[in-house]
Design a protein around this motif. Structure first.
Motif, short mmCIF file in Angstrom:
data_model
loop_
_atom_site.label_atom_id
_atom_site.label_comp_id
_atom_site.label_asym_id
_atom_site.label_seq_id
_atom_site.Cartn_x
_atom_site.Cartn_y
_atom_site.Cartn_z
N ALA A 123 0.86 -1.19 0.00
CA ALA A 123 0.00 0.00 0.00
C ALA A 123 0.89 1.23 0.00
CB ALA A 123 -0.91 0.01 1.22
N ARG A 124 0.36 2.32 -0.58
CA ARG A 124 1.15 3.56 -0.54
C ARG A 124 0.33 4.76 -0.09
NH1 ARG A 124 4.38 5.20 -4.25
NH2 ARG A 124 3.48 7.18 -4.86
N GLU A 125 -0.94 4.56 0.14
CA GLU A 125 -1.72 5.68 0.68
C GLU A 125 -2.84 5.15 1.57
OE1 GLU A 125 -4.86 6.56 -0.53
OE2 GLU A 125 -4.99 5.29 -2.30
N ALA A 130 -6.20 0.97 4.19
CA ALA A 130 -7.33 0.54 5.03
C ALA A 130 -8.16 -0.53 4.33
CB ALA A 130 -8.19 1.75 5.38
N ALA A 131 -8.30 -0.39 3.02
CA ALA A 131 -9.07 -1.40 2.27
C ALA A 131 -8.36 -2.75 2.29
CB ALA A 131 -9.26 -0.94 0.83
N ALA A 132 -7.04 -2.72 2.19
CA ALA A 132 -6.29 -3.99 2.23
C ALA A 132 -6.44 -4.68 3.58
CB ALA A 132 -4.81 -3.72 1.92
N VAL A 133 -6.45 -3.89 4.63
CA VAL A 133 -6.63 -4.48 5.97
C VAL A 133 -8.03 -5.08 6.10
CG1 VAL A 133 -6.67 -3.99 8.44
CG2 VAL A 133 -4.90 -2.97 6.98
N ALA A 135 -9.76 -6.26 3.82
CA ALA A 135 -9.82 -7.47 2.98
C ALA A 135 -9.04 -8.64 3.55
CB ALA A 135 -9.32 -7.13 1.57
N GLY A 136 -8.24 -8.38 4.59
CA GLY A 136 -7.57 -9.51 5.22
C GLY A 136 -6.08 -9.43 5.38
N ALA A 137 -5.48 -8.29 5.02
CA ALA A 137 -4.03 -8.17 5.21
C ALA A 137 -3.69 -8.05 6.69
CB ALA A 137 -3.49 -6.96 4.45
N GLY A 138 -2.65 -8.75 7.10
CA GLY A 138 -2.22 -8.71 8.49
C GLY A 138 -1.07 -7.75 8.72
N TYR A 139 -0.40 -7.36 7.64
CA TYR A 139 0.59 -6.28 7.71
C TYR A 139 0.61 -5.61 6.34
CZ TYR A 139 4.11 -8.77 4.90
OH TYR A 139 4.76 -9.39 3.87
N LEU A 140 1.23 -4.43 6.27
CA LEU A 140 1.32 -3.70 5.01
C LEU A 140 2.78 -3.40 4.68
CD1 LEU A 140 -1.58 -1.13 5.49
CD2 LEU A 140 -1.63 -3.26 4.15
N GLY A 141 3.17 -3.64 3.43
CA GLY A 141 4.45 -3.17 2.92
C GLY A 141 4.21 -1.81 2.28
N VAL A 142 4.84 -0.78 2.81
CA VAL A 142 4.47 0.59 2.44
C VAL A 142 5.67 1.30 1.81
CG1 VAL A 142 3.70 2.81 3.36
CG2 VAL A 142 2.69 0.68 4.20
N GLY A 143 5.47 1.76 0.58
CA GLY A 143 6.55 2.45 -0.08
C GLY A 143 6.27 2.66 -1.56
N PRO A 144 7.31 2.97 -2.34
CA PRO A 144 8.70 3.06 -1.90
C PRO A 144 8.96 4.28 -1.03
CG PRO A 144 8.53 3.71 -4.19
CD PRO A 144 7.18 3.20 -3.79
N TYR A 145 9.73 4.04 0.02
CA TYR A 145 10.09 5.12 0.94
C TYR A 145 11.04 6.09 0.23
CZ TYR A 145 12.39 7.37 4.90
OH TYR A 145 12.92 8.28 5.77
N ARG A 146 12.10 5.54 -0.32
CA ARG A 146 13.05 6.33 -1.12
C ARG A 146 13.12 5.70 -2.51
NH1 ARG A 146 16.13 9.46 2.10
NH2 ARG A 146 16.58 8.80 4.25
N SER A 147 13.79 6.41 -3.42
CA SER A 147 14.03 5.80 -4.73
C SER A 147 15.03 4.67 -4.55
CB SER A 147 14.55 6.84 -5.72
OG SER A 147 15.77 7.35 -5.26
N LEU A 160 8.84 10.12 4.28
CA LEU A 160 8.40 9.94 5.67
C LEU A 160 6.93 10.32 5.86
CD1 LEU A 160 10.04 8.91 8.02
CD2 LEU A 160 10.58 11.28 8.62
N ALA A 161 6.50 11.37 5.17
CA ALA A 161 5.11 11.80 5.32
C ALA A 161 4.14 10.73 4.82
CB ALA A 161 4.88 13.11 4.56
N GLY A 162 4.52 10.05 3.74
CA GLY A 162 3.67 8.99 3.22
C GLY A 162 3.57 7.81 4.16
N VAL A 163 4.71 7.44 4.73
CA VAL A 163 4.70 6.33 5.70
C VAL A 163 3.86 6.72 6.92
CG1 VAL A 163 6.13 4.95 7.26
CG2 VAL A 163 6.93 5.44 4.93
#
Ligand SMILES: Cc1ncc(COP(=O)(O)OP(=O)(O)O)c(N)n1
Ligand SMILES: Cc1ncsc1CCOP(=O)(O)O
Ligand SMILES: [Mg+2]
Length: 221
Positions: A123-125, A130-133, A135-147, A160-163
């Motif tokens: 997820a990135r936003e 929230a929709a992924a959670v 639907a059943g996600a137990g954790y989220l991989g969020v990014g890309p943080y940096r290029s 950082l603001a996105g995370v």
């Protein structure tokens, strides 16, 4: 269900890389640094290894690699997940899998893996997170943080603001990914990230065991 590890090592299977040697080093480091604080069977519980193969790899290649990695992880109490190919995760007895926008939808992935499996989603936003959670996600991989040069075709970094925005919108662990180094860990944790996922910071390190130990220490594992 045991708590999720905070350091997710995503395998690097690009040509010329040696994912098994890196995973062995990381698992050994994780078991060593956390052994004092945990029962032996869960010594490596701070670490998660995610088996991620190139899209061009065959299912047989993915199965063979994932099976060998499960065999390395299991005795140390390290959780092994499989990216994208959930049938491979089931076939090798991995703890679960990770899916993104081009993979099975999260609800379908949950049906495939079952209620007890570990299931991560990209997820990135906040809204899609929230929709992924839901639907059943137990954790989220969020990014890309940096290029990062590790994966082609990624959208712009969320920084950082996105995370922080995603972490504030969900109650499941947020794992920041994309160009993450050990120096980023304090600010990511302060922004609400539970942990980090890395390829290059461990696989590209001169000493993958030491890099793993440093990341785990930074994460408080
Ligand atoms: C922890 C974690 N976060 C994000 C990803 C990326 O998954 P996805 O968007 O499906 O992209 P691919 O890795 O499949 O190319 C991940 N693998 N792990
Ligand atoms: C698979 C993936 N998805 C988003 S960034 C990324 C690669 C992360 O690799 P690195 O830690 O080397 O930047
Ligand atoms: Mg994917």
């Amino acid at each position: 269900m045991p708590s999720l590890g905070r350091l997710h090592l995503v395998t690097d299977t690009r040509p010329g890389r040696d994912p098994l040697t890196v995973v062995r080093a990381a698992v050994h480091a994780a078991a060593s640094v956390t052994r004092a604080a945990r029962p032996v069977a869960s010594a490596g519980a701070g670490l998660v290894v995610q088996v991620r193969v190139e899209d061009s790899a065959s299912d047989r290649e993915a199965y063979d690699l994932a099976g060998r990695i499960v065999d390395i992880c299991a005795p140390a109490g390290v959780t092994c997940l499989v990216n994208d190919r959930l049938h491979v995760a089931l076939a090798v007895g991995a703890a679960g899998g990770h899916v993104g926008a081009l993979d099975l939808p999260v609800a379908a992935a949950r049906r495939v893996l079952g209620p007890a499996a570990v299931l991560g989603a990209t997820a990135r936003e906040p809204v899609t997170a929230a929709a992924a959670v839901t639907a059943g996600a137990g954790y989220l991989g969020v990014g890309p943080y940096r290029s990062t040069t590790t994966k082609d075709g990624l959208p712009d970094p969320i920084g950082l603001a996105g995370v922080r925005a995603v972490a504030g919108a969900v109650a499941v662990p947020v794992i920041a990914i994309g160009g993450v180094t050990v120096a980023d860990v304090p600010e990511l944790r302060a922004a609400g990230a539970y942990g980090v996922a890395v390829v290059g910071a461990v696989s590209g390190a001169a000493d993958p065991a030491r890099a793993t130990a440093e990341l785990l220490a930074a994460l408080g594992c």
